[in-house]
Scaffold this motif. Structure first.
Motif, PDB file in Angstrom:
ATOM      1  N   SER A   1       0.059   6.444   0.541  1.00  0.00           N
ATOM      2  CA  SER A   1       0.551   7.830   0.114  1.00  0.00           C
ATOM      3  C   SER A   1      -0.620   8.835  -0.102  1.00  0.00           C
ATOM      4  N   GLN A   2      -1.795   8.212  -0.697  1.00  0.00           N
ATOM      5  CA  GLN A   2      -2.849   9.098  -0.854  1.00  0.00           C
ATOM      6  C   GLN A   2      -3.354   9.719   0.541  1.00  0.00           C
TER       7      GLN A   2
ATOM      8  N   GLU B   1       0.697  -1.232  -0.090  1.00  0.00           N
ATOM      9  CA  GLU B   1      -0.084  -0.006  -0.028  1.00  0.00           C
ATOM     10  C   GLU B   1       0.972   1.090  -0.001  1.00  0.00           C
ATOM     11  N   THR B   2       2.220   1.229   0.142  1.00  0.00           N
ATOM     12  CA  THR B   2       2.942   2.269   0.141  1.00  0.00           C
ATOM     13  C   THR B   2       2.720   3.358  -0.971  1.00  0.00           C
ATOM     14  N   PHE B   3       2.670   2.936  -2.275  1.00  0.00           N
ATOM     15  CA  PHE B   3       2.641   3.749  -3.227  1.00  0.00           C
ATOM     16  C   PHE B   3       0.915   3.902  -3.652  1.00  0.00           C
TER      17      PHE B   3
ATOM     18  N   ARG C   1      -0.890  12.199   2.034  1.00  0.00           N
ATOM     19  CA  ARG C   1      -1.023  13.552   1.256  1.00  0.00           C
ATOM     20  C   ARG C   1      -1.978  14.431   1.821  1.00  0.00           C
TER      21      ARG C   1
END
Length: 157
Positions: free
Chosen positions: A63-64, A57-59, A67
């Motif tokens: 990440s979402q 789930e890192t990217f 942010r």
């Protein structure tokens, strides 16, 4: 873990007579806003929580979510640096949109089994409180905008 979250602003410790948490020697006015303090605290806590999410789930969701949660206090701060209430309102609206994005992503994190029901409910309460504070800030800016657009309203009061 997050119980009594409103009482724990790690970067703020003194309380005024009215019970509001104050930051040590704030440099800018937005730092005194409870909505900024709480959204900053939530961002710090969520960034730590995200570290426990699965590596795949890192990217994606991690990440979402990172942010979006960082966007909330950032937009409050950026909006406070704008000259007109109309410009400030735009950034408060962006912060509110980011808050709704965070809530959706927290729901998904719960649905996917990344966070427990208790943790989800704690963050749900934070989102609710921050949402109410952003709505109050929005209303006060709308009143300023209206009074600037109709100066005659000020003289009647």
């Amino acid at each position: 873990m997050l119980r009594n979250w409103q009482k724990r602003c790690t970067f703020a410790h003194a309380k005024t007579k009215s019970g509001n948490v104050m930051i040590d020697s704030p440099l800018f006015a937005f730092e005194k806003l409870r909505v900024y303090q709480l959204s900053r605290m939530m961002a710090g806590q969520l960034v730590q929580l995200i570290k426990s999410f699965p590596k795949d789930e890192t990217f994606a969701l991690s990440s979402q979510l990172r942010r979006a949660v960082i966007s909330i206090p950032s937009n409050i701060a950026e909006g406070s640096g704008r000259v007109t209430p109309k410009e400030q309102l735009r950034f408060v609206s962006i912060a509110y949109g980011s808050l709704m994005e965070v809530y959706c992503q927290l729901q998904l994190s719960h649905d996917f089994g990344y966070i427990s029901e208790d943790i989800f409910n704690d963050y749900k309460n934070m989102v609710d409180e921050i949402g109410k504070l952003l709505s109050g800030l929005r209303k006060s800016l709308l009143i300023k905008i209206e009074s600037e657009a109709n100066p005659s309203l000020n003289s009647k009061q």
